[in-house]
Scaffold this motif. Sequence first.
Motif, PDB file in Angstrom:
ATOM      1  N   LYS A 252       0.828  -1.208   0.000  1.00  0.00           N
ATOM      2  CA  LYS A 252       0.000   0.000   0.000  1.00  0.00           C
ATOM      3  C   LYS A 252       0.865   1.262   0.000  1.00  0.00           C
ATOM      4  CE  LYS A 252      -4.282  -1.741   2.089  1.00  0.00           C
ATOM      5  NZ  LYS A 252      -5.215  -1.632   3.242  1.00  0.00           N
ATOM      6  N   LYS A 253       1.999   1.205   0.650  1.00  0.00           N
ATOM      7  CA  LYS A 253       2.894   2.365   0.684  1.00  0.00           C
ATOM      8  C   LYS A 253       3.522   2.588  -0.693  1.00  0.00           C
ATOM      9  CE  LYS A 253       3.837   1.364   5.537  1.00  0.00           C
ATOM     10  NZ  LYS A 253       4.821   0.936   6.554  1.00  0.00           N
ATOM     11  N   LEU A 254       3.943   1.506  -1.313  1.00  0.00           N
ATOM     12  CA  LEU A 254       4.495   1.621  -2.661  1.00  0.00           C
ATOM     13  C   LEU A 254       3.424   2.152  -3.611  1.00  0.00           C
ATOM     14  CD1 LEU A 254       6.903   0.935  -4.589  1.00  0.00           C
ATOM     15  CD2 LEU A 254       5.766  -1.273  -4.981  1.00  0.00           C
ATOM     16  N   HIS A 255       2.231   1.632  -3.514  1.00  0.00           N
ATOM     17  CA  HIS A 255       1.100   2.067  -4.340  1.00  0.00           C
ATOM     18  C   HIS A 255       0.861   3.563  -4.163  1.00  0.00           C
ATOM     19  CE1 HIS A 255      -3.220   2.713  -5.167  1.00  0.00           C
ATOM     20  NE2 HIS A 255      -3.165   1.650  -5.970  1.00  0.00           N
ATOM     21  N   ALA A 256       0.870   4.034  -2.938  1.00  0.00           N
ATOM     22  CA  ALA A 256       0.612   5.451  -2.669  1.00  0.00           C
ATOM     23  C   ALA A 256       1.726   6.330  -3.226  1.00  0.00           C
ATOM     24  CB  ALA A 256       0.466   5.669  -1.163  1.00  0.00           C
ATOM     25  N   TYR A 257       2.959   5.896  -3.087  1.00  0.00           N
ATOM     26  CA  TYR A 257       4.093   6.682  -3.587  1.00  0.00           C
ATOM     27  C   TYR A 257       4.044   6.771  -5.118  1.00  0.00           C
ATOM     28  CZ  TYR A 257       8.904   8.092  -4.530  1.00  0.00           C
ATOM     29  OH  TYR A 257      10.014   8.757  -4.991  1.00  0.00           O
ATOM     30  N   VAL A 258       3.798   5.645  -5.779  1.00  0.00           N
ATOM     31  CA  VAL A 258       3.716   5.644  -7.243  1.00  0.00           C
ATOM     32  C   VAL A 258       2.532   6.488  -7.699  1.00  0.00           C
ATOM     33  CG1 VAL A 258       3.245   4.177  -9.247  1.00  0.00           C
ATOM     34  CG2 VAL A 258       4.906   3.448  -7.524  1.00  0.00           C
ATOM     35  N   LEU A 466      16.377  -0.598  -4.456  1.00  0.00           N
ATOM     36  CA  LEU A 466      15.245  -1.251  -3.793  1.00  0.00           C
ATOM     37  C   LEU A 466      13.920  -0.796  -4.385  1.00  0.00           C
ATOM     38  CD1 LEU A 466      16.489  -1.233  -0.098  1.00  0.00           C
ATOM     39  CD2 LEU A 466      16.140  -3.237  -1.554  1.00  0.00           C
ATOM     40  N   MET A 467      13.853   0.453  -4.807  1.00  0.00           N
ATOM     41  CA  MET A 467      12.628   0.925  -5.455  1.00  0.00           C
ATOM     42  C   MET A 467      12.375   0.139  -6.736  1.00  0.00           C
ATOM     43  SD  MET A 467       9.948   2.815  -5.636  1.00  0.00           S
ATOM     44  CE  MET A 467      10.140   4.120  -4.426  1.00  0.00           C
ATOM     45  N   LYS A 468      13.409  -0.030  -7.528  1.00  0.00           N
ATOM     46  CA  LYS A 468      13.241  -0.782  -8.771  1.00  0.00           C
ATOM     47  C   LYS A 468      12.850  -2.231  -8.476  1.00  0.00           C
ATOM     48  CE  LYS A 468      15.577  -2.062 -13.069  1.00  0.00           C
ATOM     49  NZ  LYS A 468      14.404  -1.781 -13.905  1.00  0.00           N
ATOM     50  N   MET A 469      13.483  -2.833  -7.489  1.00  0.00           N
ATOM     51  CA  MET A 469      13.134  -4.207  -7.140  1.00  0.00           C
ATOM     52  C   MET A 469      11.707  -4.308  -6.635  1.00  0.00           C
ATOM     53  SD  MET A 469      15.665  -6.226  -7.822  1.00  0.00           S
ATOM     54  CE  MET A 469      15.364  -7.680  -6.812  1.00  0.00           C
ATOM     55  N   ALA A 470      11.277  -3.320  -5.838  1.00  0.00           N
ATOM     56  CA  ALA A 470       9.915  -3.342  -5.296  1.00  0.00           C
ATOM     57  C   ALA A 470       8.887  -3.168  -6.406  1.00  0.00           C
ATOM     58  CB  ALA A 470       9.750  -2.248  -4.245  1.00  0.00           C
ATOM     59  N   LEU A 471       9.204  -2.330  -7.386  1.00  0.00           N
ATOM     60  CA  LEU A 471       8.293  -2.132  -8.508  1.00  0.00           C
ATOM     61  C   LEU A 471       8.098  -3.430  -9.279  1.00  0.00           C
ATOM     62  CD1 LEU A 471       9.608   1.332  -9.768  1.00  0.00           C
ATOM     63  CD2 LEU A 471       7.427   0.897  -8.614  1.00  0.00           C
ATOM     64  N   ASP A 472       9.056  -4.319  -9.173  1.00  0.00           N
ATOM     65  CA  ASP A 472       8.950  -5.636  -9.796  1.00  0.00           C
ATOM     66  C   ASP A 472       8.332  -6.641  -8.829  1.00  0.00           C
ATOM     67  OD1 ASP A 472       9.304  -8.069 -11.046  1.00  0.00           O
ATOM     68  OD2 ASP A 472      11.482  -8.077 -10.875  1.00  0.00           O
ATOM     69  N   LEU A 627       5.793   9.749   2.269  1.00  0.00           N
ATOM     70  CA  LEU A 627       4.335   9.868   2.263  1.00  0.00           C
ATOM     71  C   LEU A 627       3.848  10.741   3.413  1.00  0.00           C
ATOM     72  CD1 LEU A 627       3.507   6.155   1.375  1.00  0.00           C
ATOM     73  CD2 LEU A 627       3.338   8.133  -0.141  1.00  0.00           C
ATOM     74  N   GLN A 628       4.522  10.624   4.537  1.00  0.00           N
ATOM     75  CA  GLN A 628       4.154  11.450   5.687  1.00  0.00           C
ATOM     76  C   GLN A 628       4.406  12.918   5.395  1.00  0.00           C
ATOM     77  OE1 GLN A 628       6.459  11.475   9.572  1.00  0.00           O
ATOM     78  NE2 GLN A 628       4.789  10.058  10.094  1.00  0.00           N
ATOM     79  N   ASP A 629       5.574  13.228   4.830  1.00  0.00           N
ATOM     80  CA  ASP A 629       5.907  14.617   4.516  1.00  0.00           C
ATOM     81  C   ASP A 629       4.983  15.189   3.456  1.00  0.00           C
ATOM     82  OD1 ASP A 629       7.915  14.444   6.356  1.00  0.00           O
ATOM     83  OD2 ASP A 629       9.550  14.311   4.900  1.00  0.00           O
ATOM     84  N   ALA A 630       4.560  14.355   2.507  1.00  0.00           N
ATOM     85  CA  ALA A 630       3.711  14.823   1.422  1.00  0.00           C
ATOM     86  C   ALA A 630       2.232  14.758   1.767  1.00  0.00           C
ATOM     87  CB  ALA A 630       3.982  13.991   0.172  1.00  0.00           C
ATOM     88  N   ARG A 631       1.921  14.328   2.964  1.00  0.00           N
ATOM     89  CA  ARG A 631       0.529  14.230   3.432  1.00  0.00           C
ATOM     90  C   ARG A 631      -0.302  13.349   2.503  1.00  0.00           C
ATOM     91  NH1 ARG A 631      -0.380  15.126   8.306  1.00  0.00           N
ATOM     92  NH2 ARG A 631      -2.518  15.848   7.898  1.00  0.00           N
ATOM     93  N   GLN A 632       0.246  12.209   2.143  1.00  0.00           N
ATOM     94  CA  GLN A 632      -0.435  11.258   1.263  1.00  0.00           C
ATOM     95  C   GLN A 632      -1.032  10.125   2.079  1.00  0.00           C
ATOM     96  OE1 GLN A 632      -0.656  11.338  -2.290  1.00  0.00           O
ATOM     97  NE2 GLN A 632       0.057  13.449  -1.988  1.00  0.00           N
ATOM     98  N   CYS A 633      -2.234   9.707   1.697  1.00  0.00           N
ATOM     99  CA  CYS A 633      -2.828   8.545   2.361  1.00  0.00           C
ATOM    100  C   CYS A 633      -2.386   7.274   1.658  1.00  0.00           C
ATOM    101  CB  CYS A 633      -4.351   8.633   2.383  1.00  0.00           C
ATOM    102  SG  CYS A 633      -5.137   8.486   0.766  1.00  0.00           S
ATOM    103  N   ILE A 634      -2.418   6.191   2.406  1.00  0.00           N
ATOM    104  CA  ILE A 634      -2.092   4.896   1.788  1.00  0.00           C
ATOM    105  C   ILE A 634      -3.370   4.069   1.721  1.00  0.00           C
ATOM    106  CG2 ILE A 634       0.280   4.964   2.615  1.00  0.00           C
ATOM    107  CD1 ILE A 634      -0.521   2.776   4.635  1.00  0.00           C
ATOM    108  N   GLY A 635      -3.479   3.279   0.652  1.00  0.00           N
ATOM    109  CA  GLY A 635      -4.709   2.549   0.389  1.00  0.00           C
ATOM    110  C   GLY A 635      -5.525   3.288  -0.662  1.00  0.00           C
ATOM    111  N   TRP A 636      -6.792   2.930  -0.786  1.00  0.00           N
ATOM    112  CA  TRP A 636      -7.639   3.553  -1.807  1.00  0.00           C
ATOM    113  C   TRP A 636      -9.095   3.458  -1.380  1.00  0.00           C
ATOM    114  CZ3 TRP A 636      -4.038  -0.238  -2.462  1.00  0.00           C
ATOM    115  CH2 TRP A 636      -4.497  -1.568  -2.478  1.00  0.00           C
ATOM    116  N   ASN A 637      -9.867   4.348  -1.938  1.00  0.00           N
ATOM    117  CA  ASN A 637     -11.283   4.484  -1.620  1.00  0.00           C
ATOM    118  C   ASN A 637     -11.460   4.710  -0.120  1.00  0.00           C
ATOM    119  OD1 ASN A 637     -11.854   4.148  -4.330  1.00  0.00           O
ATOM    120  ND2 ASN A 637     -12.155   1.929  -4.168  1.00  0.00           N
ATOM    121  N   ASP A 638     -12.388   4.018   0.495  1.00  0.00           N
ATOM    122  CA  ASP A 638     -12.669   4.259   1.916  1.00  0.00           C
ATOM    123  C   ASP A 638     -11.536   3.792   2.822  1.00  0.00           C
ATOM    124  OD1 ASP A 638     -15.081   5.270   1.146  1.00  0.00           O
ATOM    125  OD2 ASP A 638     -16.199   3.403   1.497  1.00  0.00           O
TER     126      ASP A 638
END
Length: 1379
Positions: A252-258, A466-472, A627-638
């Motif tokens: 979910k964190k990777l999803h939110a960052y991307v 690690l980012m590239k590996m995680a994207l895979d 994600l914390q610094d950018a005030r981004q939520c993790i997950g989607w919808n509700d």
Amino acid sequence: MKNSYTWFLFLAFAAVCPCVHALITDEITAQEFMDTLDKQFNHECNLEMLARWEYITDVSNPANEETANDAAVRYMAFQAEAAMNASQFEFDGFTDVDLYRRFRFMAVQGPGSLDKEDLKQYKKLQANMETIYSTATICEFFRPDKCDLVLEPDIEAIMAYSKSWDELEHVWKSWRDETGKKMRQDFIKFVELSNKAAELDGFPDTGDYWLDGYTVTDVEANAYEDAQILDQDQFKKSLDDALKQVTDGIYKKLHAYVRMRLAQLYPGKIDPTKPIPAHVLGNMWAQDWSNLARRVAPFPDVPSFDVTDSMIENGWDIKRMFESAEDFFKSIGLFPMTETFWDKSVINATAWGKPIVCHASAEDFCLGPEGDDYRIKMCTDVDMTDLITVHHEMGHIEYFMAYRNLPHVFRESANAGFHEAIGDLVALSVSTPKHLESVLGLSTKKPKIAHYSRHTEDEKRDINFLMKMALDKVAFLPFGYLLDKYRWSVYDGSIPTKELNSGWWHLRETIQGISPPEGKRGEEFFDPGAKYHVAANVPYVRYFVSFIIQFQFHKTLCAKAGYVGPLHLCDIYNNKEAGNLLKESLELGFSEPWPVVLKKLGGSTELDPSAMLEYFAPLIAFLDKQLQDARQCIGWNDDCQMIPDDSDGDRESDISTQEPEISTQEPDISSPEPEISSPEPEATSPEPDITTPAPEIPDIPTNKDDENEARAWMKMMDRNMTELTQKTVLAQWNYYNDPNENTEQEMNTQDIIWYDMYHKWWEGVINFYNYAGFEDEGLKRQFQLQQNIGVAKLEKGDQEEMQSKTSNMIAAHASAVCPYSDRNCDLSEKGLDIEALEQKMANITSSEVERQYYWSSWRDAAGKPIKNDYLSYVELLNKAAISNGFSDGGDMWLDPYTDEKYDGEAFRKDIEDLWGAVEPLYKKLHAYVRHKLSQKYKNLIKENSDDPIPAHLLGSMWGQGWESLYPEVAPYPETDLLDLTTFLKEVPEKRMFEFAETFFTSIGLYSMTDDFWDNSQFVANSSQSKLCQASAWDFLDTENPTEDGKFRIKMCAQRTQEDFLVAHHEMGHTQYQMSYSEGHPMVFRDGANPGFHEAIGEAITLSVSTPSHLSLIADELDDDPGSSSAVSFGLREDLQKAIEQDTNFLMKTALAKIPLLPFAYILDKWRWEVFSGKIKSDHNYEWWIKRLKYQGVTPPLKRSKDEDFDVGSKFQVPTNIPYIRYFVGNILQFQMHKRLCDVAGNTGPIYDCDVNNSTDAGEVLKEMMSLGSSQPWQKTLAGFLDDSNGKLDASTLVEYFKPLDPFLDDYIKKYNIVTGWRSGTNELNRFFDEDVTIPPTVPIIVGIVLLVMVIIVIVAYFVGRNKQRKKERQEELELAKQS
């Protein structure tokens, strides 16, 4: 031993009459049954695999599909029968747990439980879906009329690299329209039959059947220490638990960052709290996001670990990728690949030339301990992604080889996920920066944007990696789970048929956080079918299991290797301790329950994502902070939740302090624009100053899409490169006419200047503009033709090395050989150059021994010395080819013949087919000539045998043209055939060229220019050391009109009929050059393809060589009017004499034309294989394999497999001139000749046609030549031939020589002659000595004894051989005197 069929007859009867036979409980009987069945499984499985391989490696052949289906049905029927027979045993009570497991899994019939009709329908539906998938094509977004995009590489490349929202959406939808939508009804029917089969096997549905291999029974749990009972539902729960840990821990964190980074790339199109649209994640199925790495890299100012560019720059090819994978496995003590693997794998789809199912797969051909047939099928590209895939697929092969000695049912991985994990496990090591750089020697390029950061370079490197590996790895897991969760739900009915598509998207949104690009998708679609594994009915959860356990394996093996440090930096390469543990686990195959094997190799009996989370721990901390610094939520919808504020800083560990804003722009990875633009060139002087330095280019283009700007820059480039080419051609002319140190230095310097400037222009103009959308087709073609800039793409040092190697080789070709009568001569005084040697070889009155001497001496002088330089040249040309986007130098050589719809493999296939059309005529000619020669050289060729012909007997140095043999093999030796040689003896060589000019002007073509007559070199100048290969030169004169331009011929002409015809041939080149010289930019001043240039002059010589035309020439040359040759040869009133003369003429023409075809083909075929790496050693032996196979010739004396380099004695090899043009030209000349004859109004046989004085013929020829290379050659040929075909066609050649057929057929029948010849290595090995070496381990005393014995044998051998040679030589001299 019991007959194996006895068991099946007995058990089949038992199955029909259960009332008669109770279930068998005897374990000895059961063991015998299994042992017998195992051998049959090997056989039946192998048959099925062979048929399947033929289909998946050539899906275009309907017969392959039908055969594969039939074989699959047969194998399934066999499996069903085996399963039914196995079910006659009461195996639950067996005390031997191995035997129990064999029966447990053997008794499952699978689809084979269906009746014959259902099974056939089952396979047909499966094949239909797979064919829909593998043959699907879509249309381009920017060119809707171009609808030939295939998945690999076209569509996947767009999904990976395009940033256009609309283009990506178009491609995403189109692929689903052409795949899933078309197979929806087949899938529905397939589900019904699949469930029916599962139920017959005792499972509630197919989903439970699929998961049977993951279960553990109570018998197994009691037998194995680390095993516990595990059913399908418990296994599914373990998957749910593992996915939840990964989803919450990192996904979910990777999803939110991307999502955050993509929202910046596509403003207003991506909601920061919603699922991500599926089409913008860099992959057709959004299962792998690694193609986004360059867009979302946390630190774009540090190197990316995509080493694709480095692979290309370092000359990697597909074979090397596979060899590097093999090296890894060998380094840890696993198995090397087998010879069968290298021979039969299809790893290069382009070279293979047939449409294949491109999804990479590893195949075990089921031979077990009795064989070594393992193969990989893969449409490999030279890039990092496929480098990792290669390791993955070879991991499968390693598993196959490790468990090969187990019974058939155990020759599987512990569970299906284990198979997928092994290769990926190795990739975790291979992907580390250390391995890429230190082991593979691959480096990365640094983007140009730099940002201030308090992170160290190592920290930033690790986060990017690690980012590239995680994207895979991480991005894949939800998809890897839901694809089978979806199908389980379809199979058990919880997703009904009417909700096939909505059920799919519900899972994708809830589990993966992905949505379709335009919102809701209707039920007319079947989007899961856009994935291969759905179309091919391949269970997919194995990949999910693999992605979890590979990290468990990695952690265990790293610990075994003694590694201490961050898990993501561990590389087990070259560690035998880790390899031994891995090998022991692989050797277990499926013989033990998978949790038991997992405990040995992964440290736990359960799927445990903790190793994966440990691997990615530094990235998780980074994501939390960002994600914390950018005030981004993790997950989607509700479920989209903010990360809690972590004021104590523990979450970040020590890798992230206050990080400045990260650039969301893609890093600029392009090199700085070159300084391109030259001042207007000054007027070209008659002889340009070749020492002028290359002009500098001050300004740069600005608008990539501006067609008018592009046109202006193209004109400037053309002016500049034309001026530079003028100087370069002059420097080359000076060298080839007088090769010495000064002219060589001048030529090399000018070549380097030319390459350097062309490269700059390419970078600044050709590679700058987006020319695909230009309206001006001529301008577009100028860009297209200059995409390949050949060796200009090399670095200056490589260019200089290439020139040095080429100069060395050319110098060797300028060598001389002492006369046979004075073999110890002073070469500077009496040495014979290649022209003189050719005359010697053509002198059939000289002895066979003398010709053998010249044959071998020339190869010793010109061939053998250049081998090392040539192989170095090959490496450099391959490097240039790869830089130009080709797989190797051979592919680059074929570029002038290819276009978007006609690639190199299609061209090669056409050449092979053309040769196939001419081969029957060649074999007849070969048989006829061999029989004639056997009557003279009885000690060398047996009469009426299938002997090949010794190469030195064929009247030329290379056996490519046999016309010199005509006096020996003339069909009617008493019937004279005019030969101009006698008439030419008293005239200067220049007169032959004047006759050629007269012919061309008679049909309305050009007179030669004053410069041509003043500066051409028609004869060898005794004061110069001359390279005598005939050639025509265009000096690109832009100052004068064509009629006054600079065109020349260089030739060491002899006053013979052969060179009379060569003069016409070379002037044909000049006519072509003059025709396209006006009104075209430099890039169009060339033949439509290289073969056209060869064909023009040759088509003319077909007229000039007719007896009637030669008679006219003879009349003009003959001083005695009373001996007019027209009386003898022009007027032929005697019908029989006319037939005999025609037969003689056709025979002489055939001797000149037909043998060239196989030689021209194999000279480049051999070089293509050297370039591709197919030929890596025994270069001389491989050359003679081809000469024997295609030409039916052998060397006249013993040769070395690799020390000799006979192919190098041919001029076009050291000068690196592709030779297939002569094959093409030899085919084309007959097509052109027939067309010219038709236009000229010829009504007789085409062999007797002379277009002399036909201006109509000249007009159509000039019109075709004036086009140059301004349009595709097929279009040019179609226009010239006045048809819509435009293809090379050998039928006209066959028609030309058709009147010769009756004579050859009658002669062959009369003397009972064999057509064809003995070939193969056994035949060839007679001419090659095997190297003999003494092993270094021989003890010293024995070694001394052996050495003494060897010396004695050698001395005795040479003494005896010298005596024998003297005797043989004396006999040969006597034979020569007699003849």
